[in-house]
Design a protein around this motif. Sequence first.
Motif, mmCIF file in Angstrom:
data_model
loop_
_atom_site.group_PDB
_atom_site.id
_atom_site.type_symbol
_atom_site.label_atom_id
_atom_site.label_comp_id
_atom_site.label_asym_id
_atom_site.label_seq_id
_atom_site.Cartn_x
_atom_site.Cartn_y
_atom_site.Cartn_z
ATOM 1 N N ILE A 61 43.888 31.371 36.558
ATOM 2 C CA ILE A 61 43.731 32.702 35.965
ATOM 3 C C ILE A 61 45.101 33.250 35.594
ATOM 4 C CG2 ILE A 61 42.813 35.028 36.296
ATOM 5 C CD1 ILE A 61 41.171 33.794 38.677
ATOM 6 N N PRO A 62 45.337 33.573 34.308
ATOM 7 C CA PRO A 62 46.624 34.159 33.935
ATOM 8 C C PRO A 62 46.674 35.639 34.278
ATOM 9 C CG PRO A 62 45.234 33.937 31.994
ATOM 10 C CD PRO A 62 44.468 33.344 33.139
ATOM 11 N N ALA A 63 47.793 36.066 34.804
ATOM 12 C CA ALA A 63 47.981 37.485 35.120
ATOM 13 C C ALA A 63 49.468 37.778 35.140
ATOM 14 C CB ALA A 63 47.353 37.832 36.466
ATOM 15 N N ALA A 64 49.840 38.959 34.666
ATOM 16 C CA ALA A 64 51.251 39.330 34.558
ATOM 17 C C ALA A 64 51.587 40.490 35.484
ATOM 18 C CB ALA A 64 51.572 39.720 33.114
ATOM 19 N N GLY A 65 52.594 40.281 36.329
ATOM 20 C CA GLY A 65 53.064 41.339 37.212
ATOM 21 C C GLY A 65 52.408 41.355 38.572
ATOM 22 N N THR A 66 51.841 40.240 39.008
ATOM 23 C CA THR A 66 51.218 40.203 40.325
ATOM 24 C C THR A 66 52.266 40.181 41.425
ATOM 25 O OG1 THR A 66 51.166 37.783 40.424
ATOM 26 C CG2 THR A 66 49.269 38.879 39.397
ATOM 27 N N ALA A 105 44.591 42.357 34.809
ATOM 28 C CA ALA A 105 44.559 41.037 35.443
ATOM 29 C C ALA A 105 45.326 41.004 36.765
ATOM 30 C CB ALA A 105 45.120 39.998 34.479
ATOM 31 N N ALA A 106 46.520 41.579 36.794
ATOM 32 C CA ALA A 106 47.335 41.521 38.015
ATOM 33 C C ALA A 106 46.635 42.217 39.174
ATOM 34 C CB ALA A 106 48.698 42.153 37.759
ATOM 35 N N GLY A 107 46.039 43.351 38.898
ATOM 36 C CA GLY A 107 45.340 44.085 39.953
ATOM 37 C C GLY A 107 44.191 43.301 40.545
ATOM 38 N N VAL A 108 43.488 42.554 39.698
ATOM 39 C CA VAL A 108 42.364 41.756 40.192
ATOM 40 C C VAL A 108 42.859 40.616 41.085
ATOM 41 C CG1 VAL A 108 40.433 40.276 39.547
ATOM 42 C CG2 VAL A 108 40.923 42.313 38.199
ATOM 43 N N ILE A 109 43.919 39.933 40.656
ATOM 44 C CA ILE A 109 44.466 38.840 41.471
ATOM 45 C C ILE A 109 44.940 39.364 42.820
ATOM 46 C CG2 ILE A 109 46.338 37.169 41.670
ATOM 47 C CD1 ILE A 109 44.188 36.254 39.761
ATOM 48 N N ASP A 110 45.697 40.465 42.811
ATOM 49 C CA ASP A 110 46.202 41.031 44.063
ATOM 50 C C ASP A 110 45.058 41.478 44.965
ATOM 51 O OD1 ASP A 110 48.800 40.544 43.278
ATOM 52 O OD2 ASP A 110 49.188 42.600 42.611
ATOM 53 N N LEU A 112 41.913 40.251 45.014
ATOM 54 C CA LEU A 112 41.252 39.072 45.570
ATOM 55 C C LEU A 112 42.086 38.428 46.678
ATOM 56 C CD1 LEU A 112 39.820 37.399 42.335
ATOM 57 C CD2 LEU A 112 38.518 38.522 44.161
ATOM 58 N N ALA A 113 43.403 38.439 46.498
ATOM 59 C CA ALA A 113 44.283 37.850 47.500
ATOM 60 C C ALA A 113 44.373 38.722 48.750
ATOM 61 C CB ALA A 113 45.668 37.621 46.913
ATOM 62 N N ASP A 114 44.605 40.012 48.571
ATOM 63 C CA ASP A 114 44.868 40.892 49.702
ATOM 64 C C ASP A 114 43.604 41.337 50.433
ATOM 65 O OD1 ASP A 114 47.507 40.689 48.933
ATOM 66 O OD2 ASP A 114 47.547 42.618 47.884
ATOM 67 N N THR A 115 42.544 41.623 49.674
ATOM 68 C CA THR A 115 41.313 42.125 50.286
ATOM 69 C C THR A 115 40.383 41.008 50.734
ATOM 70 O OG1 THR A 115 41.424 44.143 48.931
ATOM 71 C CG2 THR A 115 39.289 43.608 49.922
ATOM 72 N N HIS A 116 40.321 39.947 49.929
ATOM 73 C CA HIS A 116 39.348 38.897 50.219
ATOM 74 C C HIS A 116 39.980 37.567 50.633
ATOM 75 C CE1 HIS A 116 36.057 41.466 49.043
ATOM 76 N NE2 HIS A 116 36.729 41.798 47.965
ATOM 77 N N GLY A 117 41.298 37.542 50.747
ATOM 78 C CA GLY A 117 41.965 36.392 51.345
ATOM 79 C C GLY A 117 42.052 35.141 50.510
ATOM 80 N N ARG A 133 55.650 33.195 29.925
ATOM 81 C CA ARG A 133 56.041 33.233 31.331
ATOM 82 C C ARG A 133 55.071 32.356 32.120
ATOM 83 N NH1 ARG A 133 59.506 35.438 29.002
ATOM 84 N NH2 ARG A 133 60.624 37.384 29.500
ATOM 85 N N ARG A 134 55.488 31.973 33.300
ATOM 86 C CA ARG A 134 54.604 31.204 34.175
ATOM 87 C C ARG A 134 53.728 32.198 34.949
ATOM 88 N NH1 ARG A 134 58.794 26.260 35.843
ATOM 89 N NH2 ARG A 134 58.400 25.099 33.917
ATOM 90 N N ARG A 135 52.473 32.299 34.517
ATOM 91 C CA ARG A 135 51.583 33.319 35.061
ATOM 92 C C ARG A 135 50.194 32.784 35.403
ATOM 93 N NH1 ARG A 135 51.745 35.246 29.212
ATOM 94 N NH2 ARG A 135 53.388 36.688 29.842
ATOM 95 N N MET A 136 50.060 31.462 35.490
ATOM 96 C CA MET A 136 48.764 30.879 35.832
ATOM 97 C C MET A 136 48.601 30.839 37.352
ATOM 98 S SD MET A 136 47.459 30.353 32.864
ATOM 99 C CE MET A 136 46.147 29.153 32.937
ATOM 100 N N HIS A 137 47.605 31.577 37.851
ATOM 101 C CA HIS A 137 47.354 31.671 39.281
ATOM 102 C C HIS A 137 46.166 30.797 39.672
ATOM 103 C CE1 HIS A 137 49.653 35.292 38.353
ATOM 104 N NE2 HIS A 137 49.880 35.464 39.644
ATOM 105 N N GLY A 138 46.347 30.003 40.726
ATOM 106 C CA GLY A 138 45.267 29.136 41.167
ATOM 107 C C GLY A 138 45.277 28.953 42.671
ATOM 108 N N LEU A 139 44.188 28.391 43.183
ATOM 109 C CA LEU A 139 44.087 28.085 44.604
ATOM 110 C C LEU A 139 44.724 26.721 44.876
ATOM 111 C CD1 LEU A 139 40.540 29.502 45.404
ATOM 112 C CD2 LEU A 139 42.768 30.622 45.476
ATOM 113 N N PRO A 140 44.888 26.331 46.132
ATOM 114 C CA PRO A 140 45.696 25.151 46.465
ATOM 115 C C PRO A 140 45.349 23.867 45.717
ATOM 116 C CG PRO A 140 45.283 26.405 48.443
ATOM 117 C CD PRO A 140 44.502 27.073 47.355
ATOM 118 N N THR A 141 44.063 23.550 45.528
ATOM 119 C CA THR A 141 43.717 22.291 44.863
ATOM 120 C C THR A 141 43.689 22.419 43.351
ATOM 121 O OG1 THR A 141 41.319 22.691 44.910
ATOM 122 C CG2 THR A 141 42.301 21.607 46.845
#
Length: 456
Positions: A61-66, A105-110, A112-117, A133-141
């Motif tokens: 998921i791309p997001a800027a400013g997370t 986008a940044a607010g959604v990523i933050d 999901l990370a902070d509230t839902h782990g 910019r490098r803004r692609m956010h993903g889970l470990p795999t």
Amino acid sequence: MTDLVAPTPDAFDLECETVIIGAGACGLVAALSAQEAGQDVLVIEADAVPSGSTALSAGLIPAAGTRIQKAAGIKDSAALFAEDIQAKAHGENDQALVDLMAQNAAGVIDWLADTHGLPFSVVTNFDYPGHSRRRMHGLPTRSGAELVNALRAACEAAGIDIICERRATTLYHEGDLVTGIRVQRPDGGAETIGCRKLILACNGFGGNRELVAEHMPDIKDGLWFGHDGNRGEAIRWGAELGAVLAHLGAYQGHGNVAHPHGILITWAVITQGGVQVNREGKRFWDESQGYSEAARAVLAQPGGEAFAIFDARIAEIAAQFEDFKQAQAVGAVRTNETLAGLAEDLGLPVATLGATIAAIPEDGTDAFGRRFSGLPLAPPYCGVRVTGALFHTQGGLEVNDRAQVRHGDGGLFPNLFAGGGAACGVSGRGDSGYLSGNGLLSAVVLGRIAGQASVG
């Protein structure tokens, strides 16, 4: 009147305040968001377990400013992100929708990370086409299946009901007000569900070959790599109700799908210095344009196939993706100490492939206009036979800044919302506008907004 939409029945079998059709990334994010807003939520899913097109993707998921981006030392902004989206789409997008995506986008990523782990991290070892910019956010795999499973686990932990093996077939309404849905059970029976708010997070129409041929004939012969449930009910419901539909010719293609294995090969094998050649062992286009554009370019080659050529250094970078590791495991990725040996392994002309690779500039621009810089390809060499595919459609229902569906008369449907494959994305009018991650960007941002929205 068709059975796609129908007048409200005398009574519903059950009722729920907010009903969400589809348990992919959009639907599950919408469910978490709606419950957070105090709504009673029910998610309806056609499959036996939540998956959707999300599970077939890399889950990025791309997001800027997370917060995550900042911790990685990456300076970015929503304004720059919006510029990148419009540049890729040649300015064909509604600027308001682009800004909505980029700014949220940044607010959604933050969240999901902070509230839902959800343990997001940024892909930092290679660049995606079109992103400055490098803004692609993903889970470990780096797997969409991991993303869906994590969102499902978050919903289950929150006590949100997800009913699977129920395919929505009919939308009930009174004028512009949606009153409920009819769902089909696996045993052939049906149930009706009343609601005060309906969120369409169900699908695009890539699995409906008639609609694909009508709206995007240049990809109609491509491999369908998306979810088979994407049959277009959302846009068909919208058309029956008089909703505004937009950019139905826009799609995400992918020109790097292992053939005949049907496994997605990450575009990192190209961005890090690899190339594509046809059956003759010759390059045929500027691969830096992107993997969506590659679908048409590859399908135009003899046999509708090509070969991605890279090396072990690049393969090591690509191996962070679960799909690539699967391709290696089944033998789709061939490796040889010599280029001549690789050519023989792939059935390519030895001399021609050698000349093609030798012609790649180590630091400069080639005849196709692609800029190369960095390390040249070196032994051991790797290659994989690929074809072009349709991954998902980008056109759909037009929505406002609350993810509320627009009516053709210039108004809005009071309680109908859309996101993900059901809503119009930000890829312009055609495939040339696809920016990496736009599908999931639309899914999570519009899902979050739709869930929070109140009826009215």
